[in-house]
Structure formats: C-alpha cells, structure tokens
Design a protein around this motif. Sequence first.
Motif, short mmCIF file in Angstrom:
data_model
loop_
_atom_site.label_atom_id
_atom_site.label_comp_id
_atom_site.label_asym_id
_atom_site.label_seq_id
_atom_site.Cartn_x
_atom_site.Cartn_y
_atom_site.Cartn_z
N ALA A 450 -1.60 -2.66 12.15
CA ALA A 450 -2.53 -3.08 11.25
C ALA A 450 -3.57 -3.33 12.38
O ALA A 450 -3.97 -2.62 13.60
N GLY A 464 0.22 -11.13 10.38
CA GLY A 464 0.18 -10.48 10.05
C GLY A 464 0.45 -8.89 10.21
O GLY A 464 0.00 -8.43 9.52
N TRP A 468 1.14 -5.85 7.29
CA TRP A 468 0.85 -4.97 7.15
C TRP A 468 2.33 -3.81 7.59
O TRP A 468 2.22 -2.71 6.41
N SER A 525 -5.17 -2.43 -6.23
CA SER A 525 -4.81 -3.89 -5.75
C SER A 525 -5.41 -4.35 -7.24
O SER A 525 -6.00 -5.96 -7.59
N GLN A 537 -2.03 -6.33 -1.38
CA GLN A 537 -2.26 -7.52 -0.63
C GLN A 537 -1.47 -7.55 0.59
O GLN A 537 -2.55 -8.14 1.31
N MET A 538 -0.55 -6.97 1.14
CA MET A 538 0.17 -6.55 2.01
C MET A 538 -0.75 -5.67 2.56
O MET A 538 -0.83 -6.03 4.28
N LEU A 539 -1.58 -4.80 2.75
CA LEU A 539 -2.52 -4.17 3.18
C LEU A 539 -3.74 -4.16 3.49
O LEU A 539 -4.86 -3.89 3.38
N ALA A 540 -4.71 -5.70 3.20
CA ALA A 540 -5.77 -6.21 3.28
C ALA A 540 -6.07 -5.99 4.49
O ALA A 540 -5.34 -6.20 5.64
N PRO A 543 -6.75 -10.07 8.39
CA PRO A 543 -5.65 -10.33 8.54
C PRO A 543 -5.60 -12.41 7.72
O PRO A 543 -4.46 -12.31 7.12
N ARG A 546 -5.22 -11.54 3.94
CA ARG A 546 -4.01 -10.59 3.51
C ARG A 546 -2.51 -11.78 3.41
O ARG A 546 -3.00 -12.61 3.64
#
Length: 587
Positions: A450, A464, A468, A525, A537-540, A543, A546
């Motif tokens: 991340a 978080g 990621w 997204s 959303q998981m890879l925002a 954190p 995320r």
Amino acid sequence: MAAPASPPPPAPSLPDLIPNNLAESFSTHGIFATLRPYSPLAIANFSSVVDAIVAQPAKYAAVRQRIRLDAHHLLPIADTSSFAGAEESASSDATVPNTPEPTQLAWQGAFVFSYQDPPVHPQLGWIIGYGPKFPQYEGKPKPDVPLTVGPHFQELRLHNTTARLNIDKKSAVCTITPGHNDGTLRRGGMKVPFGTGFLDRPQEIISFGELDYRFEYVPADLSLHSAAVKAYICDALGAADSVNDLIAQTPSPNDRYIGDWRLVQPAGMGTDGEVVAAMRSKGDIVAIKDYWCKEQKDAWNALSKIDNYRSLQARVKSSYVQSLVDVLDEEKIRSAFHPPQHVYVCLQPLVLYDLDKLFKTWDNEPSNKPAEPILHQVLAQILLGIKDLHTAGFIHDDIKPSNIGILRVLPPHVVILDLDNAKDFSWIGALPSACLLTTHGNGGTIGYLAPEREGPQDELFGTGVDVWSAGCVAMEIFLRKPLQDLKRFNINPYRDLATFKHHRPTSGQLQTERTRQEAFVSGLSSSPGTIENLIGQMLAVDPNNRVTVDAALKHPLVAAGVLATQEEETRAKAQPGDKRAREEKDP
C-alpha cells in the motif's frame, strides 16, 4: 376349479443402505471411499442407475454391489443437502438434456469402493464412465461405476472410460487417471492432466463430464486400513513384492521422522526454509515449517516467529487462516545454549496449492477458470480471513497470491498463509487505521505494498494495507493483470525517495508509475455496482478514502459469495446419512 393364484411380484432389488456407523462400513464391508452425486444433474443420473438396478436386477448385479443408499433414500432433488445449487456447480454453464426439476424424486446414496469388491480388471482399477455398453462400442470394457444408463452420455461428455480409480502399488495411495486428455475429468474445477493423480485429500469435488461428484474417504482405524490395503495390493493386484514398507503396520527404518511425524512430501519452499507435508499414526496431517538457523540471530528470529504464532493461536479462530498446531521440542530450543540448526512448527490445514499456482493453470488453460460466482466466494473468503485477523489485533502485512492457500476450488475454500511476520497492534492502544510505523525495504512484497506502507519516515500505517494488498490480488483474480508489472518496474513507486540506500530511482520514474496506476484505478472506480468498482475502492491511494474490510464484505457480489460460503459450510456439517441430517428429515 379356480385357477391357482399367481405368485406375488418379487420385491424390488434395492441396493443396501449405507451403514450409519462409518467404521462399520470399513470393517464389515471393506468400503474405503465413496463417490456421492453433488450437482442436481449428477443426482438425477445416479437415480437413473438405481432405477435400472430395480428394473433389471440380474443385468446390473455387479453394479448393485457398488451402490449404497441413504436411510432417506428417495427425496425430491430440492430437499437434498449433498449438492450445491446450479450456480455453484462445476458444470453449471453446460446445456444438457434432462435437467432435473427441483420436485423430481431421486434416489439418494453413493457409489462405494471396497477392498472386498475389486474391479473387473484390478490392474486397470475401477473404470468410471457410462453404461451399459452400447453396440457401437463393442470390445471396450464395461464401466465398474456407470454414472448414467441413459442415451445422453455424449451430451453429458462422458466416455466409456472417463476415468480410472486405483490403488498405487508402491505408496498404497488412491489414484485417479483420466481416460482421455480432453478435460472431461476435473478436480475442484481444474482439468486433470493426462497421467496418474493422487487423491490425497479427505474429500474433494471431482467432475466427470457434466456430472459433479463429491469423493470422500471413509474414516477408519489407520492400522486396520494399512493391513487391508496391503492385503488388497498383494491379493488383487498380485504385487506383494512391490508393497512399500510405509503401509505396513511396522514403520520402515527408511522413513524420515520429525518427532512422531512422518514426512510425506515437500509442500513448498519459503525464504526461511522448507515446508513439508507430514502425518502421524493418529491420522493427523499437518504442514511442518522448517526454519533454518545458521547463526544465533536466526534462532532468535525463529523464536520470535513462534511467539507470534502462539499469539495468533490464542486469539484467531478462523476457517480462513492457517493456524499453529505445535512446536517440536520448544522447551529444549528455548533452553539450548547453542542455537539448533532447525526449528520445526506444525501448521494446519496442510495446503499444497496456492493462488499463484492456480493463476498459472488458468493462463495455460483458460477454460479452467471458474465462473464469476465462484471467484466472488474466493474474494469473500480472503476478506473474511483478513477481517478475523484484524478483529484479533493483527495486520498480515504480506497478502499476495502465493500466501493465499487453495484447499479446493469447487466449492472454494481458501486460507491465508505465512503469518509468522504478522504485526500485532493490540497492545498499542492506537486506532487500527494508523498504529504502526512505516518501515522501508523490510516487510511486504513489491507490487502489493500500500502507498502508506513505505511512505514518509515516522508516519503510521494500519489495517488498510491489507485491504490494498487484497485489492491487488482481486485485480489478478478477476482481470488477470497485476496492478504493477514487476518485469517492467520492480520498485515500489510510493516509497519515500529519501529511504533508498542503493540503486535510487529518480523522482520522475516514481511519479510516472504512480500516475499510471492511479489512472487505471480511476477507470475501475467509474463503473458502480461491479466487482471492478470494489477493486477501485480497495486501491484508493489515501487510506482514509479506502474501503474497509467490513464495507467490502457488504458489496452485493461479495455478500453473495459470503452467503454461498455459509450455505456450503452448513451442508458440510449436515451431510446425508449423519445423525443430525436424519433427525431433521424425520417427520
């Protein structure tokens, strides 16, 4: 004078009932394994075989010996609990005739394999295919286990010999061999390559053409089973001289042991040492991780990992996380003046396959990739395992495909591996989202780190980072592409430039890779309601923006995977024939 009354019609010749006591199945009948129809289509065709036995008992006398019925042996297909729904079936996308209606009555039971009832051709093994023999296939052996007696064997993609099940003469392990190299035999949804494969799991899903079956070993006393299989190899296979000592009741002096664990086969190789599959006389099977200790610091490091595993063992209770069973000679290791050369830890469950290996099979044979609902379950179970870790106060800190163990693909069951470097944040008292100091060049894996994991020095990261990493894994599962191509750019683009000691990249190189990744994620997204949207959303990058594990599990597609997983667990706990399942069906 009145004609004499005609004799009453003979009672239907039904196969025997499966004994309630599984030990009795083995000791009295020699049954060592069962093959139970798993999908509705398999149940319907199994039922047609039982109908044929009832209608023509003389013709199917041999087959009758290889079928056992459940106590509640005639039920509507919708009431059975031995199969997954069509959406979970390995063959659910197929279009085949005679798809059963949920209200259709069907015989419930299983094909059985017994040392007391060897196949017609023991050297070939039990032939599994269609039956009876059709005129155009004269000269081919009849199957010992006919999966259907209907005329639709071609639509079901069944061969006269779809597979052969046998006992290996050297190791005494049950084997399965495809009759044809066309993918009609699959294990857990994956094609069985042409050649002999070992059935080394207590139970698994095996697909023959369009029919899905659950193969399961019958629990039995290990010493009794060893004697029975040895007798079978000697008598039925005529191979007394080739029987390996490992199946004799007296262990061979050539066996390699660690404590009372007999090493069976290598299971993997890690940075710290080897992982080996092992078993003992009680029937337990584990993975033994061997930490190599060349110096005193290696032993201290191994003991630190053991302490970590002990904490995990006490606080994490999860079906989706590998756990510690035992540490061999732990007291001796801790009190030793000189460091031991090896430190052994026993872990369960034993996992011989991981997501990274599975990806390679998908790439080589794209048809092996399961349907989307199965993949949703895989992601759901990864997230459930991460949630269990976070709830117990741990961050895994190295989620990646090779650390996602695959126990089976259909129905899916994954477990998170390699927890010896998990981070315990329970004692800190900080927010889980920001509780640990960044470290650079130590921990995690490039391509799955991340942004905050190797961010500016003295800043914090938290739970978080696992979200990621799971997003990177999800991207490979669903899109079959990594977020970062390591062959092109093998540096974490989010790492603080000041922390590079050697081979320092330019700030422009890092910025270019960050811009590329963020542009791709932004595109994901923009499609709401899809799995791609969740991955985005998981890879925002931030954190704070995320998605959390709990929120990810509520995404409609992942929530459906969670529900399917829970339903499969319920079915596994109440298989037909066990006491609770029978009581629930009693009026």
